[in-house]
Design a protein around this motif. Structure first.
Motif, PDB file in Angstrom:
ATOM      1  N   LYS A 144      48.850  38.676  32.358  1.00  0.00           N
ATOM      2  CA  LYS A 144      49.095  38.723  33.853  1.00  0.00           C
ATOM      3  C   LYS A 144      47.502  38.926  34.547  1.00  0.00           C
ATOM      4  N   GLN A 145      46.583  39.732  34.036  1.00  0.00           N
ATOM      5  CA  GLN A 145      45.412  40.066  34.535  1.00  0.00           C
ATOM      6  C   GLN A 145      44.467  38.724  34.408  1.00  0.00           C
ATOM      7  N   TYR A 146      44.904  37.787  33.151  1.00  0.00           N
ATOM      8  CA  TYR A 146      43.959  36.702  32.820  1.00  0.00           C
ATOM      9  C   TYR A 146      44.469  35.703  34.034  1.00  0.00           C
ATOM     10  N   SER A 147      45.640  35.534  34.275  1.00  0.00           N
ATOM     11  CA  SER A 147      46.062  34.808  35.630  1.00  0.00           C
ATOM     12  C   SER A 147      45.402  34.913  36.753  1.00  0.00           C
ATOM     13  N   ALA A 148      45.358  36.423  37.146  1.00  0.00           N
ATOM     14  CA  ALA A 148      44.455  36.764  38.284  1.00  0.00           C
ATOM     15  C   ALA A 148      43.370  36.674  38.379  1.00  0.00           C
ATOM     16  N   ALA A 149      42.546  36.783  37.242  1.00  0.00           N
ATOM     17  CA  ALA A 149      41.116  36.573  37.224  1.00  0.00           C
ATOM     18  C   ALA A 149      40.733  35.159  37.115  1.00  0.00           C
ATOM     19  N   SER A 150      41.498  34.414  36.556  1.00  0.00           N
ATOM     20  CA  SER A 150      41.045  32.947  36.336  1.00  0.00           C
ATOM     21  C   SER A 150      41.325  32.224  37.802  1.00  0.00           C
ATOM     22  N   SER A 151      41.886  32.617  38.729  1.00  0.00           N
ATOM     23  CA  SER A 151      42.230  31.945  40.019  1.00  0.00           C
ATOM     24  C   SER A 151      41.354  32.339  41.126  1.00  0.00           C
TER      25      SER A 151
ATOM     26  N   LEU B  22      27.475  35.568  37.715  1.00  0.00           N
ATOM     27  CA  LEU B  22      28.789  35.869  38.120  1.00  0.00           C
ATOM     28  C   LEU B  22      29.864  34.862  37.423  1.00  0.00           C
ATOM     29  N   ASN B  23      29.754  33.584  37.324  1.00  0.00           N
ATOM     30  CA  ASN B  23      30.247  32.649  36.547  1.00  0.00           C
ATOM     31  C   ASN B  23      30.378  33.048  35.109  1.00  0.00           C
ATOM     32  N   GLN B  24      29.307  33.252  34.635  1.00  0.00           N
ATOM     33  CA  GLN B  24      29.366  33.940  32.939  1.00  0.00           C
ATOM     34  C   GLN B  24      30.246  34.978  32.959  1.00  0.00           C
ATOM     35  N   SER B  25      29.991  35.945  33.643  1.00  0.00           N
ATOM     36  CA  SER B  25      30.689  37.197  33.752  1.00  0.00           C
ATOM     37  C   SER B  25      32.279  36.957  33.810  1.00  0.00           C
ATOM     38  N   GLN B  26      32.611  36.177  34.663  1.00  0.00           N
ATOM     39  CA  GLN B  26      34.223  35.693  34.580  1.00  0.00           C
ATOM     40  C   GLN B  26      34.511  34.970  33.644  1.00  0.00           C
ATOM     41  N   LEU B  27      33.701  34.099  32.944  1.00  0.00           N
ATOM     42  CA  LEU B  27      34.266  33.419  31.688  1.00  0.00           C
ATOM     43  C   LEU B  27      34.415  34.444  30.568  1.00  0.00           C
ATOM     44  N   ASN B  28      33.564  35.548  30.417  1.00  0.00           N
ATOM     45  CA  ASN B  28      33.662  36.502  29.473  1.00  0.00           C
ATOM     46  C   ASN B  28      35.024  37.472  29.571  1.00  0.00           C
ATOM     47  N   VAL B  29      35.146  37.770  30.773  1.00  0.00           N
ATOM     48  CA  VAL B  29      36.364  38.552  31.480  1.00  0.00           C
ATOM     49  C   VAL B  29      37.608  37.701  30.767  1.00  0.00           C
ATOM     50  N   LEU B  30      37.668  36.627  30.879  1.00  0.00           N
ATOM     51  CA  LEU B  30      38.971  35.727  30.716  1.00  0.00           C
ATOM     52  C   LEU B  30      38.802  35.729  29.136  1.00  0.00           C
TER      53      LEU B  30
ATOM     54  N   ARG C 176      37.922  43.450  18.311  1.00  0.00           N
ATOM     55  CA  ARG C 176      36.460  43.538  18.415  1.00  0.00           C
ATOM     56  C   ARG C 176      35.583  42.349  19.193  1.00  0.00           C
ATOM     57  N   LYS C 177      36.218  41.091  19.067  1.00  0.00           N
ATOM     58  CA  LYS C 177      35.482  40.132  19.959  1.00  0.00           C
ATOM     59  C   LYS C 177      35.992  40.436  21.257  1.00  0.00           C
ATOM     60  N   ALA C 178      37.081  40.786  21.402  1.00  0.00           N
ATOM     61  CA  ALA C 178      37.599  41.057  23.012  1.00  0.00           C
ATOM     62  C   ALA C 178      36.529  42.096  23.536  1.00  0.00           C
ATOM     63  N   VAL C 179      36.422  43.225  22.814  1.00  0.00           N
ATOM     64  CA  VAL C 179      35.179  44.232  23.361  1.00  0.00           C
ATOM     65  C   VAL C 179      34.121  43.681  23.652  1.00  0.00           C
ATOM     66  N   GLN C 180      33.627  42.897  22.895  1.00  0.00           N
ATOM     67  CA  GLN C 180      32.270  42.258  22.816  1.00  0.00           C
ATOM     68  C   GLN C 180      32.166  41.306  24.126  1.00  0.00           C
ATOM     69  N   HIS C 181      33.224  40.615  24.460  1.00  0.00           N
ATOM     70  CA  HIS C 181      32.876  39.728  25.690  1.00  0.00           C
ATOM     71  C   HIS C 181      33.418  40.659  26.899  1.00  0.00           C
ATOM     72  N   ASN C 182      33.897  41.668  26.711  1.00  0.00           N
ATOM     73  CA  ASN C 182      34.280  42.675  28.097  1.00  0.00           C
ATOM     74  C   ASN C 182      32.816  43.222  28.341  1.00  0.00           C
ATOM     75  N   LEU C 183      32.168  43.697  27.375  1.00  0.00           N
ATOM     76  CA  LEU C 183      30.817  44.234  27.773  1.00  0.00           C
ATOM     77  C   LEU C 183      29.716  43.329  27.858  1.00  0.00           C
ATOM     78  N   LEU C 184      29.764  41.946  27.579  1.00  0.00           N
ATOM     79  CA  LEU C 184      28.969  41.060  27.915  1.00  0.00           C
ATOM     80  C   LEU C 184      29.302  40.811  29.669  1.00  0.00           C
ATOM     81  N   ALA C 185      30.558  40.778  29.954  1.00  0.00           N
ATOM     82  CA  ALA C 185      31.053  40.522  31.232  1.00  0.00           C
ATOM     83  C   ALA C 185      30.501  41.655  32.050  1.00  0.00           C
TER      84      ALA C 185
END
Length: 307
Positions: free
Chosen positions: A110-117, A127-135, A171-180
């Motif tokens: 659900k949150q992926y859908s919200a953030a991707s819109s 900010l674009n890179q951060s959004q991509l890493n959040v997704l 572990r990859k999810a954490v990595q991308h979250n921290l990069l975002a």
């Protein structure tokens, strides 16, 4: 019998045709000239519009605020639910881990859908890179949660916590979250540089930031240092980087860092994280005393008193 045109009639006919050709040619020439003049009239406006589109101001405060509400907040809401489930597992209070992980997978989707819109301006690439890493992070969290929803049944809670910490998707999810998070705080630094000349638009955290150097930095730089350190440590926490900045400053101001003979900021950070001495809300508690004159964008987590 065919009647021949007289000489005068022939001259008149030829003259008429000539005038008709001239009139038509004049008409089209006039159209061409008019079109050229009209184009010339509006060309400066077209150039101006093109220039505005091509030179949009990057990292405006409104971009940071919009990103907070449309990308950062959906991710944050998921994080808090994830931490809540993990806390229950660690304390042995999780009565139905399978259902908990199923709900986490649904929430991540659900949150992926919200953030991707959300439409993030291309003029602000961080900010674009951060959004991509959040997704990427939310997608990986969904996969990790789905996996544990199918394997968590009848497993002891503490065993599950250990498995989660080792799981590749997590572990990859954490990595991308921290990069975002790092990219978002770097964007705030970019914004700050447009407002105050003393604030750098970029800051590369040294391997061992000294306390002396730390004390000379504005809060926006300190927060970037903290975000960098969390990436380095690969530690996802339930508080904001500025909460940790506050605890570092409090430890220094109280003389505790000096008493412990700690001279580098990374050492202070590891001490605070290792002793779980940071809480969400530490920034709000220390803001008036420590950061009353600091430049900060108008983001809700910097101004909780306005909420």
């Amino acid at each position: 019998m065919e009647k021949r045109l007289t000489r005068s009639e022939l001259v008149f006919s030829m003259g008429f045709l000539f005038m008709l050709v001239v009139a038509v040619a004049t008409f089209f020439y006039g159209v061409k000239i008019g079109a050229a003049r009209t184009e010339a009239k509006y060309e400066p406006m077209k150039l101006l519009q093109s220039d505005v589109a091509g030179n949009a101001v990057a990292y405006q405060q409104q971009d940071l605020v919009s990103f907070y509400h449309t990308v950062y907040l959906p991710n944050r809401e998921f994080q808090l639910q994830w931490f809540n489930v993990m806390d229950k597992l660690r304390s042995g209070q999780a009565t139905d881990p399978v259902s908990s992980f199923k709900e986490l997978a649904k929430l991540a989707k659900k949150q992926y859908s919200a953030a991707s819109s959300s439409s993030v301006p291309t003029s602000s690439p961080l900010l674009n890179q951060s959004q991509l890493n959040v997704l990427k992070s939310l997608k990986l969290f969904e996969q990790a949660a789905s996996r544990f929803a199918s394997t968590a049944d009848n497993k002891p809670s503490k065993e599950l916590v250990v498995e989660i910490g080792l799981e590749a998707y997590y572990r990859k999810a954490v990595q991308h979250n921290l990069l975002a998070q790092q990219q978002y705080y770097a964007s705030m630094l970019k914004w700050g540089a447009t407002v105050e000349a003393a604030i750098p638009s970029e800051f590369n955290t040294p391997a061992s930031e000294s306390i002396k150097d730390w004390n000379s930095q504005p809060l926006l730089v300190k927060n970037k240092i903290i975000a960098d350190q969390l990436v380095e440590l690969q530690q996802l926490v339930n508080f904001y980087p500025h909460d940790l900045s506050t605890r570092v400053d409090e430890l220094i101001a109280s003389g505790e860092a000096s008493r412990l003979k700690i001279k580098s900021v990374p050492a202070l950070i590891e001490l605070l994280l290792g002793t779980k001495a940071v809480r969400a809300g530490d920034f709000a508690s220390g803001k008036t005393m420590l950061y009353d004159q600091e430049l900060l964008p108008q983001l809700p987590f910097f101004f909780p008193e306005n909420q």
